[in-house]
Structure formats: structure tokens, C-alpha cells
Design a protein around this motif. Structure first.
Motif, mmCIF file in Angstrom:
data_model
loop_
_atom_site.group_PDB
_atom_site.id
_atom_site.type_symbol
_atom_site.label_atom_id
_atom_site.label_comp_id
_atom_site.label_asym_id
_atom_site.label_seq_id
_atom_site.Cartn_x
_atom_site.Cartn_y
_atom_site.Cartn_z
ATOM 1 N N SER A 78 -31.405 -38.353 13.584
ATOM 2 C CA SER A 78 -31.059 -38.265 12.166
ATOM 3 C C SER A 78 -32.303 -37.902 11.372
ATOM 4 C CB SER A 78 -30.455 -39.569 11.657
ATOM 5 O OG SER A 78 -31.390 -40.613 11.737
ATOM 6 N N TYR A 79 -32.063 -37.219 10.272
ATOM 7 C CA TYR A 79 -33.134 -36.812 9.377
ATOM 8 C C TYR A 79 -32.759 -37.211 7.956
ATOM 9 C CZ TYR A 79 -34.576 -33.829 13.264
ATOM 10 O OH TYR A 79 -34.959 -33.359 14.493
ATOM 11 N N THR A 80 -33.778 -37.539 7.185
ATOM 12 C CA THR A 80 -33.584 -37.865 5.786
ATOM 13 C C THR A 80 -33.996 -36.655 4.953
ATOM 14 O OG1 THR A 80 -34.085 -40.170 6.254
ATOM 15 C CG2 THR A 80 -34.203 -39.490 3.965
ATOM 16 N N VAL A 81 -33.122 -36.260 4.036
ATOM 17 C CA VAL A 81 -33.389 -35.108 3.172
ATOM 18 C C VAL A 81 -33.189 -35.504 1.718
ATOM 19 C CG1 VAL A 81 -32.753 -33.401 4.927
ATOM 20 C CG2 VAL A 81 -31.010 -34.287 3.383
ATOM 21 N N GLU A 82 -33.636 -34.664 0.824
ATOM 22 C CA GLU A 82 -33.440 -34.930 -0.604
ATOM 23 C C GLU A 82 -31.949 -34.977 -0.916
ATOM 24 O OE1 GLU A 82 -35.631 -32.224 -3.037
ATOM 25 O OE2 GLU A 82 -37.554 -32.936 -2.276
ATOM 26 N N PRO A 83 -31.510 -35.942 -1.713
ATOM 27 C CA PRO A 83 -30.091 -36.084 -2.030
ATOM 28 C C PRO A 83 -29.449 -34.824 -2.599
ATOM 29 C CG PRO A 83 -31.288 -38.010 -2.778
ATOM 30 C CD PRO A 83 -32.312 -37.003 -2.317
ATOM 31 N N SER A 84 -30.205 -34.009 -3.322
ATOM 32 C CA SER A 84 -29.646 -32.794 -3.919
ATOM 33 C C SER A 84 -29.135 -31.825 -2.850
ATOM 34 C CB SER A 84 -30.682 -32.099 -4.796
ATOM 35 O OG SER A 84 -31.826 -31.735 -4.033
ATOM 36 N N ARG A 85 -29.687 -31.894 -1.643
ATOM 37 C CA ARG A 85 -29.239 -31.009 -0.563
ATOM 38 C C ARG A 85 -27.869 -31.412 -0.027
ATOM 39 N NH1 ARG A 85 -33.494 -29.246 3.726
ATOM 40 N NH2 ARG A 85 -32.038 -27.507 3.751
ATOM 41 N N LEU A 86 -27.461 -32.659 -0.290
ATOM 42 C CA LEU A 86 -26.171 -33.162 0.176
ATOM 43 C C LEU A 86 -25.157 -33.316 -0.957
ATOM 44 C CD1 LEU A 86 -27.449 -35.937 2.608
ATOM 45 C CD2 LEU A 86 -26.672 -33.632 3.195
ATOM 46 N N ALA A 87 -25.516 -32.860 -2.152
ATOM 47 C CA ALA A 87 -24.658 -33.038 -3.330
ATOM 48 C C ALA A 87 -23.303 -32.356 -3.148
ATOM 49 C CB ALA A 87 -25.353 -32.481 -4.571
ATOM 50 N N GLY B 96 -19.318 -31.692 9.793
ATOM 51 C CA GLY B 96 -18.658 -32.924 9.370
ATOM 52 C C GLY B 96 -19.365 -33.531 8.183
ATOM 53 N N THR B 97 -18.594 -34.002 7.216
ATOM 54 C CA THR B 97 -19.175 -34.614 6.026
ATOM 55 C C THR B 97 -18.590 -36.000 5.812
ATOM 56 O OG1 THR B 97 -17.527 -33.735 4.510
ATOM 57 C CG2 THR B 97 -19.460 -32.362 4.921
ATOM 58 N N GLY B 98 -19.388 -36.847 5.216
ATOM 59 C CA GLY B 98 -18.943 -38.190 4.872
ATOM 60 C C GLY B 98 -19.676 -38.650 3.638
ATOM 61 N N PRO B 99 -19.378 -39.847 3.170
ATOM 62 C CA PRO B 99 -20.008 -40.321 1.938
ATOM 63 C C PRO B 99 -21.515 -40.550 2.074
ATOM 64 C CG PRO B 99 -18.641 -42.035 2.911
ATOM 65 C CD PRO B 99 -18.414 -40.788 3.703
ATOM 66 N N SER B 100 -22.001 -40.808 3.284
ATOM 67 C CA SER B 100 -23.421 -41.117 3.421
ATOM 68 C C SER B 100 -24.239 -39.988 4.045
ATOM 69 C CB SER B 100 -23.606 -42.389 4.253
ATOM 70 O OG SER B 100 -23.086 -42.196 5.552
ATOM 71 N N GLY B 101 -23.594 -38.982 4.612
ATOM 72 C CA GLY B 101 -24.353 -37.912 5.235
ATOM 73 C C GLY B 101 -23.465 -36.863 5.862
ATOM 74 N N VAL B 102 -24.090 -35.953 6.596
ATOM 75 C CA VAL B 102 -23.358 -34.865 7.250
ATOM 76 C C VAL B 102 -23.820 -34.723 8.695
ATOM 77 C CG1 VAL B 102 -23.097 -33.622 5.066
ATOM 78 C CG2 VAL B 102 -24.928 -32.993 6.616
ATOM 79 N N GLU B 103 -22.939 -34.163 9.523
ATOM 80 C CA GLU B 103 -23.260 -33.862 10.910
ATOM 81 C C GLU B 103 -23.453 -32.356 11.020
ATOM 82 O OE1 GLU B 103 -21.394 -35.484 14.876
ATOM 83 O OE2 GLU B 103 -20.146 -33.862 14.091
ATOM 84 N N ALA B 104 -24.512 -31.937 11.716
ATOM 85 C CA ALA B 104 -24.812 -30.510 11.821
ATOM 86 C C ALA B 104 -25.337 -30.162 13.207
ATOM 87 C CB ALA B 104 -25.845 -30.113 10.766
ATOM 88 N N VAL C 157 -26.866 -33.533 14.904
ATOM 89 C CA VAL C 157 -27.844 -34.304 14.149
ATOM 90 C C VAL C 157 -27.195 -34.765 12.853
ATOM 91 C CG1 VAL C 157 -30.035 -34.120 12.894
ATOM 92 C CG2 VAL C 157 -29.805 -33.085 15.154
ATOM 93 N N MET C 158 -27.520 -35.959 12.417
ATOM 94 C CA MET C 158 -27.034 -36.472 11.139
ATOM 95 C C MET C 158 -28.120 -36.279 10.079
ATOM 96 S SD MET C 158 -23.952 -37.493 11.583
ATOM 97 C CE MET C 158 -23.681 -38.332 10.037
ATOM 98 N N PHE C 159 -27.706 -35.804 8.919
ATOM 99 C CA PHE C 159 -28.599 -35.668 7.769
ATOM 100 C C PHE C 159 -28.149 -36.661 6.711
ATOM 101 C CE2 PHE C 159 -29.193 -31.691 9.954
ATOM 102 C CZ PHE C 159 -30.530 -31.400 9.769
ATOM 103 N N PHE C 160 -29.077 -37.530 6.282
ATOM 104 C CA PHE C 160 -28.793 -38.558 5.291
ATOM 105 C C PHE C 160 -29.655 -38.351 4.054
ATOM 106 C CE2 PHE C 160 -27.889 -40.629 9.375
ATOM 107 C CZ PHE C 160 -26.587 -41.028 9.153
ATOM 108 N N ALA C 161 -29.162 -38.806 2.919
ATOM 109 C CA ALA C 161 -29.921 -38.715 1.664
ATOM 110 C C ALA C 161 -31.054 -39.732 1.665
ATOM 111 C CB ALA C 161 -28.999 -38.953 0.473
ATOM 112 N N GLY C 162 -32.239 -39.260 1.278
ATOM 113 C CA GLY C 162 -33.402 -40.130 1.149
ATOM 114 C C GLY C 162 -33.867 -40.134 -0.292
#
Length: 135
Positions: free
Chosen positions: A5-14, A61-69, A122-127
Motif C-alpha cells: 500500500s502507498y499513501t498519496v495526497e487526498p486530492s489524487r483520490l478525490a 476498485g474504489t472504496g471510501p478509504s482508498g483504491v486498488e490499482a 496495490v492499495m492507494f490510501f489518502a495521507g
């Protein structure tokens, strides 16, 4: 299966919002906008991939806390057998249980070229949003 998993800026997952005047999504993050599972299943070209750590990725895949890529690679450097979504689904139970992920090895098209989805997912989560210092 342990997941990266990786943490990215929340704006990238908006999620963004639909604008009726312009008839398009406004403010959607580049990671979420790359969602292409619907297009992959229909054999259509994927939406614009996003970049992370020098690689191209596509969200499935998308969810409330992150995405799968999955990472996208040129067919010549993919280490396994590349195949279509239709071929991958012939044995759906085995595909769903694959340690490399369901979409591993699936060939997709983007901008007129073939790419292969390389697992595991990989999961991408908002940081935290990056804060720039003035000093």
C-alpha cells in the motif's frame, strides 16, 4: 495475501462532482479518474492511467478509504503469459484465487498501444496533504 500500500495526497483520490453545465466531472483526482474495470470487462481501451513512482497504473476498485490499482507494463517485459480479460475469466475461480491478483496478465489498450496489467494489486490510501515551507 499481504498487500502493498502507498499513501498519496487526498486530492489524487478525490471523487469530484458532476457539473451539469459542462457535462463533465470536476475536481476528480487522477487516481480515481483512471478507474477502468468496467472498460476492461467490455474489451474497451482503459481510461487515462495515473503515474506513481515513475510507473503507469490503472485503478480497478474504489472504496471510501482508498483504491486498488495495477501497474501497467509493456508486453515485452511482462514475465508471465499475457491474455485477454475473456481468456482470464474462463476459469474464474482460479483467477480470483491467484496470488498475483485477478487482473494480473490481462492485456489492455491505451492510446493505441497494448499494455499488460502486472500484479499483485496495490492499495492507494489518502495521507497528509503536502505543506510547502516558506522558509
Amino acid at each position: 495475501m499481504a498487500r502493498l500500500s502507498y499513501t498519496v495526497e487526498p486530492s489524487r483520490l478525490a471523487f469530484g462532482a458532476w457539473c451539469h453545465a459542462s457535462e463533465k466531472q470536476i475536481g476528480e483526482g487522477d487516481i480515481r479518474a483512471s478507474y477502468s474495470a468496467d472498460r476492461i470487462g467490455m474489451g474497451q481501451p482503459i481510461r487515462k492511467p495515473f503515474q506513481y513512482a515513475g510507473d503507469l497504473w490503472v485503478c480497478v476498485g474504489t472504496g471510501p478509504s482508498g483504491v486498488e490499482a495495477y501497474r501497467l507494463v509493456h508486453p515485452s517485459i511482462y514475465g508471465g503469459i499475457a491474455r485477454s480479460y475473456h481468456d482470464r475469466c474462463r476459469d474464474g475461480d482460479r483467477a480470483r484465487g491467484d496470488q498475483a491478483g485477478f487482473y494480473d496478465g490481462i492485456t489492455v489498450r491505451h492510446a493505441g498501444r497494448d499494455l499488460v496489467m502486472a500484479g499483485p494489486p496495490v492499495m492507494f490510501f489518502a495521507g497528509e496533504e503536502a505543506q510547502f515551507s516558506l522558509f
